[in-house]
Design an enzyme around this catalytic site. Structure first.
Site, mmCIF file in Angstrom:
data_model
loop_
_atom_site.group_PDB
_atom_site.id
_atom_site.type_symbol
_atom_site.label_atom_id
_atom_site.label_comp_id
_atom_site.label_asym_id
_atom_site.label_seq_id
_atom_site.Cartn_x
_atom_site.Cartn_y
_atom_site.Cartn_z
ATOM 1 N N ARG A 196 0.824 -1.238 0.000
ATOM 2 C CA ARG A 196 0.000 0.000 0.000
ATOM 3 C C ARG A 196 0.842 1.266 0.000
ATOM 4 O O ARG A 196 0.373 2.319 0.427
ATOM 5 C CB ARG A 196 -0.971 0.026 1.171
ATOM 6 C CG ARG A 196 -1.933 -1.131 1.177
ATOM 7 C CD ARG A 196 -3.098 -0.866 2.097
ATOM 8 N NE ARG A 196 -3.989 -2.017 2.115
ATOM 9 C CZ ARG A 196 -3.867 -3.032 2.963
ATOM 10 N NH1 ARG A 196 -2.918 -3.036 3.862
ATOM 11 N NH2 ARG A 196 -4.711 -4.030 2.897
ATOM 12 N N LYS B 81 1.780 11.427 -10.407
ATOM 13 C CA LYS B 81 0.865 10.576 -11.192
ATOM 14 C C LYS B 81 1.631 9.311 -11.557
ATOM 15 O O LYS B 81 2.727 9.391 -12.127
ATOM 16 C CB LYS B 81 0.419 11.281 -12.466
ATOM 17 C CG LYS B 81 -0.794 12.166 -12.285
ATOM 18 C CD LYS B 81 -1.331 12.620 -13.635
ATOM 19 C CE LYS B 81 -2.498 13.570 -13.458
ATOM 20 N NZ LYS B 81 -2.965 14.116 -14.748
ATOM 21 N N GLU C 119 6.896 19.426 -24.145
ATOM 22 C CA GLU C 119 6.374 19.691 -22.795
ATOM 23 C C GLU C 119 7.037 20.941 -22.195
ATOM 24 O O GLU C 119 6.441 21.635 -21.386
ATOM 25 C CB GLU C 119 6.575 18.480 -21.882
ATOM 26 C CG GLU C 119 5.766 17.249 -22.274
ATOM 27 C CD GLU C 119 4.262 17.334 -21.951
ATOM 28 O OE1 GLU C 119 3.814 18.347 -21.376
ATOM 29 O OE2 GLU C 119 3.548 16.383 -22.301
ATOM 30 N N LYS D 111 5.408 23.149 -13.488
ATOM 31 C CA LYS D 111 4.737 21.910 -13.072
ATOM 32 C C LYS D 111 4.637 21.841 -11.557
ATOM 33 O O LYS D 111 3.604 21.444 -10.989
ATOM 34 C CB LYS D 111 5.489 20.695 -13.631
ATOM 35 C CG LYS D 111 4.922 19.390 -13.130
ATOM 36 C CD LYS D 111 4.354 18.513 -14.185
ATOM 37 C CE LYS D 111 3.441 17.454 -13.575
ATOM 38 N NZ LYS D 111 3.293 16.276 -14.369
ATOM 39 N N GLU E 203 -5.800 16.884 -9.335
ATOM 40 C CA GLU E 203 -6.450 17.345 -10.560
ATOM 41 C C GLU E 203 -7.947 17.611 -10.367
ATOM 42 O O GLU E 203 -8.795 17.058 -11.071
ATOM 43 C CB GLU E 203 -6.220 16.357 -11.701
ATOM 44 C CG GLU E 203 -6.476 17.010 -13.049
ATOM 45 C CD GLU E 203 -5.937 16.213 -14.234
ATOM 46 O OE1 GLU E 203 -4.853 15.627 -14.133
ATOM 47 O OE2 GLU E 203 -6.616 16.209 -15.256
ATOM 48 N N ARG F 58 -4.702 21.715 -12.207
ATOM 49 C CA ARG F 58 -3.786 20.743 -12.821
ATOM 50 C C ARG F 58 -4.196 20.402 -14.253
ATOM 51 O O ARG F 58 -3.375 20.016 -15.074
ATOM 52 C CB ARG F 58 -3.700 19.475 -11.964
ATOM 53 C CG ARG F 58 -2.639 18.512 -12.457
ATOM 54 C CD ARG F 58 -2.248 17.476 -11.434
ATOM 55 N NE ARG F 58 -1.164 16.655 -11.954
ATOM 56 C CZ ARG F 58 -0.406 15.859 -11.224
ATOM 57 N NH1 ARG F 58 -0.593 15.761 -9.928
ATOM 58 N NH2 ARG F 58 0.562 15.148 -11.789
ATOM 59 N N ASN G 3 -2.790 19.723 -19.329
ATOM 60 C CA ASN G 3 -3.236 18.913 -20.469
ATOM 61 C C ASN G 3 -3.372 19.727 -21.743
ATOM 62 O O ASN G 3 -3.982 19.265 -22.710
ATOM 63 C CB ASN G 3 -4.564 18.225 -20.144
ATOM 64 C CG ASN G 3 -4.398 17.194 -19.052
ATOM 65 O OD1 ASN G 3 -3.340 16.566 -18.947
ATOM 66 N ND2 ASN G 3 -5.403 17.047 -18.218
ATOM 67 N N HIS H 287 -3.170 18.061 -25.086
ATOM 68 C CA HIS H 287 -3.200 16.628 -24.843
ATOM 69 C C HIS H 287 -4.501 15.955 -25.284
ATOM 70 O O HIS H 287 -4.520 14.742 -25.483
ATOM 71 C CB HIS H 287 -2.948 16.320 -23.364
ATOM 72 C CG HIS H 287 -1.495 16.445 -22.977
ATOM 73 N ND1 HIS H 287 -0.764 17.606 -23.146
ATOM 74 C CD2 HIS H 287 -0.623 15.544 -22.439
ATOM 75 C CE1 HIS H 287 0.470 17.416 -22.720
ATOM 76 N NE2 HIS H 287 0.579 16.177 -22.294
ATOM 77 N N HIS I 65 -3.536 12.896 -27.230
ATOM 78 C CA HIS I 65 -3.793 11.505 -26.846
ATOM 79 C C HIS I 65 -4.489 10.748 -27.974
ATOM 80 O O HIS I 65 -4.224 9.565 -28.194
ATOM 81 C CB HIS I 65 -4.657 11.445 -25.585
ATOM 82 C CG HIS I 65 -3.908 11.786 -24.336
ATOM 83 N ND1 HIS I 65 -4.514 12.291 -23.211
ATOM 84 C CD2 HIS I 65 -2.590 11.712 -24.039
ATOM 85 C CE1 HIS I 65 -3.594 12.495 -22.266
ATOM 86 N NE2 HIS I 65 -2.418 12.160 -22.749
ATOM 87 N N HIS J 47 5.356 10.851 -27.488
ATOM 88 C CA HIS J 47 4.318 11.645 -26.835
ATOM 89 C C HIS J 47 4.441 13.119 -27.233
ATOM 90 O O HIS J 47 3.446 13.777 -27.559
ATOM 91 C CB HIS J 47 4.461 11.478 -25.320
ATOM 92 C CG HIS J 47 3.505 12.283 -24.506
ATOM 93 N ND1 HIS J 47 2.155 12.038 -24.484
ATOM 94 C CD2 HIS J 47 3.714 13.348 -23.683
ATOM 95 C CE1 HIS J 47 1.565 12.908 -23.674
ATOM 96 N NE2 HIS J 47 2.484 13.724 -23.183
#
Ligand code: GLY
Length: 359
Positions: free
Chosen positions: A120, A142, A184, A226, A236, A240, A244, A247, A251, A263
């Site tokens: 955990r 993330k 980025e 960031k 998010e 946040r 994106n 993106h 994506h 990417h």
């Protein structure tokens, strides 16, 4: 850059520093903190030598295990996470031990997921070795893996205890990989820190040379963007989402290209699309759209996508986990350095924007 590493504090999900500098290996024991007896270094094949050097450096005080995982998205599979869990189980890895992610964004995502799920949650130290990893993937907690249905569908927020962005690891990064990571970096410029764009425009060669002061300046500035965003909105709920930018379509391009594109290349196309969409709704000027094209072209990143692929992109965008109840959301600029959301645009508006980038 000066020899003194720059420390950028982050507070999302716990307090930690992103350290930017050259030759940062000496900082690893301090970064791991007290009580760690075992570490697992998760790395891709190309980082095998570096992983072995780290093992030799750390092994006096620590038991060091290595887990070599496949390159790129191939690393982010449940079978690979399971292999890492197996290594941890065999070594009786406890709650006070630590996982190290050494590599590009896919490896730091996977290592983060393994650290988040083992017992955990155990300590995670991120050692990104690509521009993309340094300015984005390794910062902000993330973590995740892909499923056959899509990217990053399984994951957890799990902040690292530190991120060491050692710029010497970029000296041998292939040029096209480095430039793709710059998508980025300039994204951070477009959404929040226009000085990044000025520096790239002023002297592209210096700004993209890992040994130069200009490079350290823009990468550090992008990490600060960031860090500020994720410190304010770790999970998010709002701000946040601005990360994106480019993106939503990006994506979809990655999906349409079966994840064979870098990417950053997909995000580059996505940012030009978002700029065109912003122009159509009156939030971005013609000159600002041109600025997107000029900067991204100077980085040899793609600006457009084949016209006949629009239906594929549209359905992929609708399936994206960031769309809400099938309603599309786009991060747009409100002038350079500011973002806003466009919720549920009509298909004809999206199509008109796409025609501006169609090849
Ligand atoms: N890569 C986007 C984020 O970390 O939120």
């Amino acid at each position: 850059m000066s020899d003194t590493p720059v420390r950028i504090p982050v507070s999302g999900g716990g307090r930690y520093d992103v350290v930017v500098g050259r030759d940062l290996t000496e900082l690893i024991p301090e970064a791991l903190g007290d009580g760690v007896r075992k570490v697992l270094i998760v790395h891709q094949p190309a980082q095998g030598r570096r992983a072995e050097v780290l093992r030799q450096r750390l092994k006096g005080d620590l038991e060091v295990l290595l887990a070599e995982v496949p390159d790129a998205e191939e690393a982010k599979r449940i079978e690979v996470a399971s292999f890492c869990w197996g290594v941890l189980g065999q070594a009786d890895f406890t709650r006070s031990d630590a996982v190290i992610g050494l590599g590009g964004g896919a490896v730091t995502d996977l290592a983060g997921f393994v650290a988040a799920t083992w017992l955990r949650g155990v300590r995670l130290l991120q050692l990104p070795t690509t521009v993309l990893g340094m300015v984005d993937a390794a910062v902000g907690g993330k973590t995740g893996i892909n499923t056959t249905e899509g990217k990053n569908l399984v994951g957890a927020f799990h902040a690292p205890i530190a991120v060491l962005a050692d710029l010497t690891t970029l000296d041998t990064l292939p040029r096209n990989e480095l430039l793709a990571g710059f998508a980025e970096v300039v994204k951070a410029g477009f959404i929040a820190e226009p000085s990044i764009l000025d520096t790239v425009e002023r002297d592209l060669a210096a700004a993209t040379d890992p040994a130069s002061a200009a490079f350290a300046e823009v990468v550090t500035a992008a990490i600060r963007v960031k860090a500020a965003v994720v410190s304010d909105d770790f999970t998010e709920q709002g701000r946040r989402e601005s990360l994106n930018y480019g993106h939503t379509l990006g994506h979809a391009v990655e999906y349409a290209e079966r994840y064979q594109w870098r990417h950053g290349s997909a995000v580059s196309v996505g940012m030009v699309f978002a700029a065109e969409l912003g122009r159509l709704v009156g939030r971005v000027s013609d000159a600002e759209v041109d600025r997107h094209r000029a900067i991204l072209a100077s980085l040899t990143l793609p600006l457009g996508y084949p016209a006949n692929r629009w239906p594929t992109l549209l359905s992929a965008m609708r399936r994206d986990k960031k769309s809400r109840g099938g309603m599309l959301r786009f991060v747009l600029l409100d002038g350079i350095g500011h973002t806003s959301i466009l919720n549920g645009p009509e298909d004809h508006l999206l199509f008109t924007a796409f025609q501006e980038i169609a090849t």
